[in-house]
Design a protein around this motif. Structure first.
Motif, PDB file in Angstrom:
ATOM      1  N   ILE A   1       0.824  -1.217   0.000  1.00 47.33           N
ATOM      2  CA  ILE A   1       0.000   0.000   0.000  1.00 47.33           C
ATOM      3  C   ILE A   1       0.860   1.270   0.000  1.00 47.33           C
ATOM      4  CG2 ILE A   1      -1.935  -1.118   1.155  1.00 47.33           C
ATOM      5  CD1 ILE A   1      -1.072   0.537   3.688  1.00 47.33           C
ATOM      6  N   LEU A   2       2.174   1.118  -0.194  1.00 45.06           N
ATOM      7  CA  LEU A   2       3.050   2.294  -0.161  1.00 45.06           C
ATOM      8  C   LEU A   2       2.606   3.306  -1.216  1.00 45.06           C
ATOM      9  CD1 LEU A   2       5.687   3.409   1.185  1.00 45.06           C
ATOM     10  CD2 LEU A   2       6.891   2.536  -0.808  1.00 45.06           C
ATOM     11  N   GLY A   3       2.330   4.498  -0.773  1.00 48.67           N
ATOM     12  CA  GLY A   3       1.859   5.533  -1.685  1.00 48.67           C
ATOM     13  C   GLY A   3       0.338   5.622  -1.696  1.00 48.67           C
ATOM     14  N   PHE A   4      -0.313   4.519  -1.284  1.00 48.84           N
ATOM     15  CA  PHE A   4      -1.777   4.520  -1.253  1.00 48.84           C
ATOM     16  C   PHE A   4      -2.267   4.355   0.176  1.00 48.84           C
ATOM     17  CE2 PHE A   4      -0.268   3.003  -5.296  1.00 48.84           C
ATOM     18  CZ  PHE A   4      -0.928   3.842  -6.172  1.00 48.84           C
ATOM     19  N   GLN A   5      -1.394   4.716   1.109  1.00 48.75           N
ATOM     20  CA  GLN A   5      -1.704   4.469   2.519  1.00 48.75           C
ATOM     21  C   GLN A   5      -2.908   5.264   2.994  1.00 48.75           C
ATOM     22  OE1 GLN A   5       1.247   5.658   1.410  1.00 48.75           O
ATOM     23  NE2 GLN A   5       1.344   7.778   2.071  1.00 48.75           N
ATOM     24  N   SER A   6      -3.239   6.352   2.294  1.00 47.15           N
ATOM     25  CA  SER A   6      -4.379   7.155   2.739  1.00 47.15           C
ATOM     26  C   SER A   6      -5.690   6.720   2.091  1.00 47.15           C
ATOM     27  CB  SER A   6      -4.140   8.634   2.421  1.00 47.15           C
ATOM     28  OG  SER A   6      -2.899   9.037   2.922  1.00 47.15           O
ATOM     29  N   ASP A   7      -5.596   5.705   1.250  1.00 48.58           N
ATOM     30  CA  ASP A   7      -6.780   5.235   0.523  1.00 48.58           C
ATOM     31  C   ASP A   7      -7.873   4.746   1.489  1.00 48.58           C
ATOM     32  OD1 ASP A   7      -6.685   3.939  -2.689  1.00 48.58           O
ATOM     33  OD2 ASP A   7      -8.462   3.838  -1.402  1.00 48.58           O
ATOM     34  N   HIS A   8      -9.120   5.111   1.217  1.00 43.68           N
ATOM     35  CA  HIS A   8     -10.226   4.712   2.102  1.00 43.68           C
ATOM     36  C   HIS A   8     -10.386   3.205   2.156  1.00 43.68           C
ATOM     37  CE1 HIS A   8     -11.236   8.807   2.653  1.00 43.68           C
ATOM     38  NE2 HIS A   8     -11.432   9.007   1.358  1.00 43.68           N
ATOM     39  N   ALA A   9      -9.962   2.543   1.098  1.00 44.83           N
ATOM     40  CA  ALA A   9     -10.123   1.090   1.057  1.00 44.83           C
ATOM     41  C   ALA A   9      -9.322   0.413   2.160  1.00 44.83           C
ATOM     42  CB  ALA A   9      -9.677   0.562  -0.304  1.00 44.83           C
ATOM     43  N   PHE A  10      -8.301   1.088   2.656  1.00 44.02           N
ATOM     44  CA  PHE A  10      -7.426   0.444   3.627  1.00 44.02           C
ATOM     45  C   PHE A  10      -7.702   0.871   5.064  1.00 44.02           C
ATOM     46  CE2 PHE A  10      -4.642   0.623  -0.283  1.00 44.02           C
ATOM     47  CZ  PHE A  10      -5.004  -0.657  -0.681  1.00 44.02           C
ATOM     48  N   GLY A  11      -8.858   1.459   5.295  1.00 44.08           N
ATOM     49  CA  GLY A  11      -9.192   1.822   6.664  1.00 44.08           C
ATOM     50  C   GLY A  11     -10.000   3.091   6.684  1.00 44.08           C
ATOM     51  N   THR A  12     -10.937   3.168   7.623  1.00 44.01           N
ATOM     52  CA  THR A  12     -11.786   4.347   7.692  1.00 44.01           C
ATOM     53  C   THR A  12     -11.091   5.426   8.510  1.00 44.01           C
ATOM     54  OG1 THR A  12     -12.847   3.204   9.501  1.00 44.01           O
ATOM     55  CG2 THR A  12     -14.025   3.233   7.419  1.00 44.01           C
ATOM     56  N   GLY A  13     -11.278   6.649   8.083  1.00 47.08           N
ATOM     57  CA  GLY A  13     -10.722   7.775   8.829  1.00 47.08           C
ATOM     58  C   GLY A  13      -9.224   7.624   9.021  1.00 47.08           C
ATOM     59  N   PRO A  14      -8.760   7.885  10.243  1.00 44.27           N
ATOM     60  CA  PRO A  14      -7.312   7.817  10.473  1.00 44.27           C
ATOM     61  C   PRO A  14      -6.797   6.386  10.600  1.00 44.27           C
ATOM     62  CG  PRO A  14      -8.445   8.434  12.494  1.00 44.27           C
ATOM     63  CD  PRO A  14      -9.487   8.356  11.430  1.00 44.27           C
ATOM     64  N   LEU A  15      -7.710   5.428  10.714  1.00 40.26           N
ATOM     65  CA  LEU A  15      -7.270   4.060  10.995  1.00 40.26           C
ATOM     66  C   LEU A  15      -6.786   3.335   9.745  1.00 40.26           C
ATOM     67  CD1 LEU A  15      -9.982   2.858  13.518  1.00 40.26           C
ATOM     68  CD2 LEU A  15      -7.666   3.691  13.987  1.00 40.26           C
ATOM     69  N   LEU A  16      -5.881   2.427   9.972  1.00 46.02           N
ATOM     70  CA  LEU A  16      -5.386   1.556   8.919  1.00 46.02           C
ATOM     71  C   LEU A  16      -5.811   0.149   9.299  1.00 46.02           C
ATOM     72  CD1 LEU A  16      -3.493   1.751   6.395  1.00 46.02           C
ATOM     73  CD2 LEU A  16      -1.656   1.038   7.905  1.00 46.02           C
ATOM     74  N   SER A  17      -6.550  -0.493   8.412  1.00 46.71           N
ATOM     75  CA  SER A  17      -7.063  -1.809   8.757  1.00 46.71           C
ATOM     76  C   SER A  17      -6.114  -2.905   8.296  1.00 46.71           C
ATOM     77  CB  SER A  17      -8.444  -2.006   8.117  1.00 46.71           C
ATOM     78  OG  SER A  17      -8.731  -3.380   8.053  1.00 46.71           O
ATOM     79  N   THR A  18      -5.496  -3.573   9.254  1.00 43.96           N
ATOM     80  CA  THR A  18      -4.579  -4.656   8.919  1.00 43.96           C
ATOM     81  C   THR A  18      -5.308  -5.731   8.111  1.00 43.96           C
ATOM     82  OG1 THR A  18      -3.496  -4.208  11.010  1.00 43.96           O
ATOM     83  CG2 THR A  18      -2.867  -6.224   9.893  1.00 43.96           C
ATOM     84  N   ALA A  19      -6.530  -6.029   8.550  1.00 51.39           N
ATOM     85  CA  ALA A  19      -7.293  -7.055   7.849  1.00 51.39           C
ATOM     86  C   ALA A  19      -7.489  -6.658   6.389  1.00 51.39           C
ATOM     87  CB  ALA A  19      -8.646  -7.259   8.539  1.00 51.39           C
ATOM     88  N   ALA A  20      -7.846  -5.385   6.169  1.00 51.18           N
ATOM     89  CA  ALA A  20      -8.110  -4.943   4.796  1.00 51.18           C
ATOM     90  C   ALA A  20      -6.861  -5.037   3.938  1.00 51.18           C
ATOM     91  CB  ALA A  20      -8.641  -3.509   4.807  1.00 51.18           C
ATOM     92  N   ILE A  21      -5.730  -4.620   4.475  1.00 54.67           N
ATOM     93  CA  ILE A  21      -4.547  -4.651   3.618  1.00 54.67           C
ATOM     94  C   ILE A  21      -4.055  -6.082   3.428  1.00 54.67           C
ATOM     95  CG2 ILE A  21      -3.893  -2.267   4.212  1.00 54.67           C
ATOM     96  CD1 ILE A  21      -1.605  -3.308   5.838  1.00 54.67           C
ATOM     97  N   GLN A  22      -4.295  -6.931   4.417  1.00 57.67           N
ATOM     98  CA  GLN A  22      -3.909  -8.338   4.259  1.00 57.67           C
ATOM     99  C   GLN A  22      -4.762  -9.000   3.180  1.00 57.67           C
ATOM    100  OE1 GLN A  22      -1.725 -10.400   6.081  1.00 57.67           O
ATOM    101  NE2 GLN A  22      -1.065  -9.107   7.774  1.00 57.67           N
TER     102      GLN A  22
END
Lengths: 367, 517, 326
Positions: free
Chosen positions: B369-390
């Motif tokens: 997700i490098l470069g796309f870390q702010s994408d909504h698909a990878f977590g809502t709001g400030p959070l980053l969802s490990t499950a989603a990126i996995q």
């Protein structure tokens, strides 16, 4: 390092720091032997003092609270590749922030003054870390040197204010008046008594819960937020961060501010939790020991809590030990911290290399 | 000018290397290299980046010891284990990155390591007269009291040469000496090199610029992939032959692709000028267009401005002048940062995946997700969802056959090919309008190369505009719909794969713009 | 106050400033050598502290200030070598190693001091030959009463301990060696571009170790002066941040020997003024906050480093371990 030393992750996070601590203790043991005391007996006394009574455990956790805050402060900066050596100054300023709120607003009820005082401590700590960060980002001065200078500046500023401005009128000692009861964080023995649980009296106070919350906050921030991802990217690879559109300057500022806020929370434990007034040198080296804690805890909140409890034991047990064995003073703990920083930090390779060698041989013979 | 050919009877060659082997881990930097350099000659060594030239010279200068092989200097076998020993047998080296101490004066720099006594004053007088002597003999005039950091690059290089000469070097190695010089300065350097040879010194010139070889050397050796493939007399060869030898015949990859279905112009670059951090000019007035559904290959020897061009297009560095437009949108002013370029569909597979494209210490999922870390698909709001990126990574790993299929494995543990597939998957799956691709198959195994090539073709067929920067001519030839060549920061020519060949491109890469063959 | 009184006060402040600047000068020169060679040293404080302790202990045991000095130097070199090993051989983080040195020194000296002497960390008070006594120059007492130049000779030139004159000698020597000798040239070069030194056939490791040991020797002098010259024995944490003031002075001096002397003198003078003004009412101004004067060195360093006035640029390679590259 020219060649990174590869180790399994579990060994990297547990075995290496544990070995570093063991080596540090062995050296410390030699020192104890050198001053003519029995290190085994000293160790037993120390553990008894730290964990042998409910009161001892309370004190251990009270000291651990300080180390958790300063350890987290150092650790979060590590993740962004920054070295925050200014924990002492940030904690001192945190004390000032808390005191200014309390002195002016402690006529208000606790549920207003306490949150404000905690925020005050965090804000002043954050400010005192933000400025060195800002000077590095915008003016190119090295954050470490500036932060060292800021430690001294904080100390002199607080002395000045205590002597000339906010000190208790008519008092010879440089300290403020005692805050109103509404500005005291409850002791754990008081808080738990409210629920009918009786524990022995100790300085352990609600700050311990805040420290655990702060640990959880750091854990979530670093590993489960987009900000934490950016922080770690900057720390591991500034070039990759630039590629990914992460502003290194912005992350430096944010991280330093968070780090300073955490260090500032040391004042919550000491000033709001125990002293109930601002006095000199309450940070008494906790900021520096935070470096040892962070290195030992491998910059992970769980590791930091464990390392903090160890150092809390050393502090509390060391105090008890110094009653029983007057020749072994609490300065021992400062020396041990130095050794831990040396072996878990600067001489890391000294332990890592042989461990990696053993693993390599083991894997070879296993294959 | 008299040219000393081959070994003068009765004289041993200045240098004779036999069977030199050097490995760095898995990489065989030099394998069984033989080299003979006649005394009093200028000997060129050419080859692409990574061909093993610098390693060979580092062995000669004592920076490394060879794993195997022997070194003879003027007929005597020697062991060179440190620069000190190299200096002792009369070898001097001018490194590509100068080994100068910028805040010190010229005289201090020249004296460093050859002070002539514990107190400087004594040796200094001797050194000053030695410098004066050299100024007279070779025209190497310089103010000994000038601060090196204040001197222009050409004079700094002169200090390096003087350092070697005052130590009595009679063999002088110059590593890419013209990389930092203006054409005028380069011309002066060549005159100097000829003078040195005429006076009996032996000069080794490492370069990848064929015109320099033709202009100044007596003999030339060609290296390719760690091996010495040919040693030729310059007068009897041609740039075309050298280009042929340098590039060699790689494994021919069979890439089948249909004719391009060209769309409108996507990316338009006009009069782009880029200076680097030291404000030296890297890209000089470059213009080109890329159309939707087209692969534009950018060929060139590494270090001729392609990297800077890629980074400028990706928003990592800011060009000094010129414009970059995407579908009429001025990217330099309206989307200046890498993040904004990404948002506008300009995606980037960087040349150096270890330093830029990935974070080796991260898990595969995090690198994905490098470069796309702010994408909504990878977590809502400030959070980053490990499950989603996995989950996301597991899906990509299947699609791109990334092995092992372990999203939490550290990125560094993947092979080069699989690391590159992580980058490829990440960029392609984010629907580029324009894809900037740098050295897509560097350090990648054959299987993965084919896979990557097919993906790029598929992407082009889907209407993406692709800029392919590669030093692998085969790759350029088999993938591109159109080819431009860069040399020294300018575009030296434009071709189509049907109307060119390796030799023609090699000449353009060497800066020879006349059409050959 | 009469003119004479003001003059006497001025002389007294200058005299006190001179005394206070001596340990700073040694420590600052120590930092100079180390950082000029490319090894950042925030462990000056710790090295001074062990030296102070070792010198006081040895001087007390042998009743010889010289043996005390020797012991101080050896202890300080020992700590310098730990730092050198971490920074040069192990390529560890130099700041971290410096912090460790400081904590180790603070802990060990207090611990061992308390165990050995049972006086809360103090050593036995030293007197006579165990201390460096002021050297009174010929005729100092006779000339003291002569107006103007009398006090200058008697209090500023004469009357300091031998170590104070050593500090001046160390400055002269450091300046000379760095500027005019082969070793100095190599040290200056290795802190800027170690690769240039390496390719010139000179060992980077050996140079850096030499510099670190010199720093150890100088910190040994600094600590010994504190325990055997300024005070009469060791006190817990008696360096009280002097190592960091020295670091600040080093930045002010832009890593040069003579400016280091001046910067330390200015900082020593500030300290003397602060002590003098403690609790003094200045007519028209009121009480001057001593802390403001004490904060000046730190504040000025921050401002200087940020480039708001001039620019202090450290040696380019300082803090970076040397790794040979292809």
């Amino acid at each position: 390092m020219s060649t990174p030393i590869e180790l399994p992750k579990w060994a990297d996070v547990s075995l290496v720091p544990i070995l570093a601590v063991i080596v540090a203790f062995l050296v410390a043991g030699l020192v104890v032997l050198g001053i003519g005391e029995n290190p085994v007996k000293a160790t037993v006394l120390l553990i008894q003092g730290a964990l042998g009574s409910g009161e001892g455990i309370g004190y251990t956790l009270y000291y651990a609270t300080n180390f958790i805050f300063t350890g987290l402060a150092v650790a979060i900066a590590f993740h962004a590749g920054l070295f925050n050596i200014g924990g002492e100054g940030q904690a001192t300023m945190g004390g000032l922030g808390a005191a200014l709120i309390c002195l002016n607003l402690d006529f208000l009820p606790w549920y207003i003054v306490l949150p404000l005082a905690i925020l005050g401590a965090m804000a002043m700590g954050a400010l005192w870390a933000f400025i060195p960060g800002y000077l590095q980002v915008k003016r190119g001065s090295h954050v470490v040197i500036t932060a060292i200078m800021f430690n001294f500046l904080a100390a002199t500023l607080v002395v000045y204010l205590l002597v000339n401005v906010i000190g208790k009128p008519g008092s010879m000692s440089p300290e403020t008046r005692v805050f109103a009861a509404s500005a005291h964080l409850p002791y754990m023995h008081e808080a738990l008594a409210y629920f009918g649980i009786k524990i022995p009296k100790s300085p352990l106070n609600f700050s311990f819960v805040l420290a655990l919350l702060a640990s959880a906050f750091v854990w979530i921030t670093v590993w489960h937020t987009k900000l934490g991802y950016a922080i770690r990217t900057v720390g591991h690879s500034p070039t990759a961060a630039t590629y990914a559109g992460i502003s290194i300057g912005r992350i430096t500022l944010i991280t330093m501010a968070m780090s300073g806020a955490l260090a500032g929370m040391l004042a919550v434990n000491e000033i709001l939790g125990v002293q109930g007034r601002l006095l000199l040198e309450f940070s008494s080296g906790y900021g520096f020991i935070g470096i040892a804690v962070a290195l030992m805890g491998r910059a992970h909140p769980v590791g930091i809590i464990l390392a903090s409890i160890l150092f809390g034991m050393l502090y509390q047990g060391g105090t008890e030990l110094s009653f029983e064995m007057p020749r072994v003073t609490r300065d021992m703990i400062v020396a041990i911290s130095g050794l831990v920083i040396l072996f878990a930090g600067a001489l890391d390779g000294l332990i890592r290399r042989p461990v990696a060698g053993v693993f390599a041989r083991f894997l070879k013979s296993g294959a | 000018m008299p040219r000393l050919t081959d070994t003068v009877a009765g004289h041993a060659p200045a240098i004779a290397l036999m069977g030199i082997d050097k490995r760095f881990g898995e990489v065989r930097a030099n394998s069984n290299v033989n080299l003979t350099v006649a005394s009093g000659s200028v000997h060129g060594i050419v080859g692409e980046n990574g061909a093993g030239k610098s390693t060979l010279m580092s062995i000669l200068y004592g920076f490394y010891e060879a794993d195997r092989g022997t070194i003879h200097i003027h007929g005597n076998e020697v062991r060179i284990r440190s620069p000190k020993e190299a200096i002792a047998v009369g070898i001097g080296m001018v490194h590509q990155h100068f080994m100068l101490v910028e805040p010190l004066s010229v005289i201090d720099n020249v004296m460093l390591g050859a002070e002539g006594g514990a107190i400087l004053a004594k040796g200094e007088a001797q050194m000053r007269s030695a410098l004066a002597q050299l100024a007279e003999t070779y025209g190497l005039v310089i103010d000994p009291d000038a601060i090196v950091g204040d001197l222009p690059v050409g004079l700094q290089q002169r200090v390096e040469i003087l350092k070697a000469l005052v130590r009595g070097a009679d063999i002088l190695i110059l590593d890419e000496p013209t990389a930092v010089l203006t054409p005028d300065e380069a011309e002066q350097l060549f005159v100097l090199l000829r003078t040195l040879a005429a006076q009996g010194k032996t000069v080794i010139l490492i370069t990848h610029k064929l015109n320099e070889i033709m202009a100044v050397t007596d003999h030339v050796s060609v290296m390719r992939r760690g091996e010495m493939v040919a040693t030729l007399t310059t007068a009897e060869t041609s740039p075309a032959q050298l280009a042929d030898q340098m590039v060699g015949r790689h494994v021919l990859l069979d890439v089948s692709k249909g004719p391009a279905k060209l769309g409108p112009v996507r990316l338009s670059v006009e009069h782009l000028v880029i200076r680097d951090a030291h404000s030296s000019l890297r890209v000089k007035d470059v213009s080109f267009d890329i159309r939707a559904g087209e692969i534009l290959g950018l060929a060139g020897v590494a270090g001729n401005g392609q990297s800077e061009l890629l980074e400028a297009l990706a928003g990592i560095i800011t060009p000094t002048l010129g414009s970059i437009t995407l579908d009429g949108l001025d990217l330099i002013t309206l989307a200046p940062t890498p993040a904004e370029r990404r948002e506008n569909g300009v995606l980037h597979i960087p040349e150096d995946r270890q330093r830029m494209g990935l974070v080796p210490a991260f898990s595969a999922a995090e690198s994905m997700i490098l470069g796309f870390q702010s994408d909504h698909a990878f977590g809502t709001g400030p959070l980053l969802s490990t499950a989603a990126i996995q989950t996301h990574t597991a899906k990509e790993m299947d699609l791109y056959d990334i092995r092992p299929r372990d999203a939490s494995l550290k990125t560094a543990k993947f092979s080069g090919g699989n690391q590159q597939k992580i980058v490829l998957a990440r960029e392609i799956e984010h629907h580029p309008k324009v894809l900037l691709v740098g050295q897509p198959t560097r350090g990648v195994d054959v299987g993965a190369i084919e896979f990557i090539h097919k993906r790029l073709i598929a992407l082009r067929d889907a209407g993406v505009a692709i800029l392919l920067v590669s030093v692998e001519l085969d790759e350029i030839m088999s993938l591109s719909d159109r080819i431009i060549v860069m040399c020294g920061g300018v575009i030296t020519g434009e071709r189509t794969p049907e109307t060119t060949n390796d030799r023609d491109l090699g000449l353009l890469m060497a800066g020879v713009t006349e059409r050959a063959a | 106050m009469s003119g004479m009184e003001i003059y006497a006060t001025l002389i007294a402040i200058l005299e006190s400033g001179l005394r206070l600047c001596v340990p700073l000068v040694f420590a600052c020169l120590a930092g100079l050598w180390s950082e000029r060679s490319g090894v950042v040293d925030i462990g000056l404080e710790g090295k001074m502290l062990v030296a102070a302790f070792a010198s006081a202990a040895a001087a007390g045991a042998t009743n010889s200030a010289l043996i005390g000095l020797g012991a101080g130097i050896i202890a300080s070199i020992g700590f310098a070598l730990i730092h050198g090993f971490a920074a040069i051989s192990q390529r560890g983080i130099q700041i971290v190693s410096g912090v460790a040195i400081n904590m180790l020194a603070a802990g060990l000296t207090a611990l061992v001091g308390n165990a050995w002497y049972n006086q809360g960390g103090r050593t036995t008070p030293l007197e006579g030959n165990a201390r460096f006594q002021p050297l009174v120059w010929p005729g100092a007492e006779a000339i003291d009463q002569t107006p103007i130049i009398g006090p200058i000779y008697a209090h500023l030139i004469s009357g300091h301990s031998a170590l104070a004159y050593c500090a001046l000698a160390a400055t002269i020597l450091s300046g000379f060696v760095l500027r005019r000798t082969r070793f100095g040239l190599r040290i200056r070069a290795v802190g800027e571009n170690p690769a240039a030194v390496d390719t010139a056939g000179v060992s980077v490791t050996r140079l850096r170790y030499s510099a670190v040991i010199i720093a150890g020797v100088l910190c040994g002098f600094a600590g010994s002066y504190l325990a055997l010259g300024q005070a009469a024995g060791f006190l817990t944490n008696m360096t009280a941040g002097k190592g960091f003031i020295a670091l600040a002075a080093l930045i002010f001096a832009k890593w040069r020997a003579w400016p280091a002397l001046w910067a330390c003198f200015v900082f020593g003078l500030l300290d003397a003024v602060a002590i003098r003004l403690q609790g003094v009412m200045v007519p028209g101004i009121g009480q001057i906050p001593v802390q403001a004067i004490q904060a000046l060195p730190y504040l000025m360093t921050v401002i200087l480093l940020a480039g708001f006035i001039g620019k202090a640029i450290p040696p380019k390679a300082s803090g970076l371990p040397y790794v040979k590259e292809r």
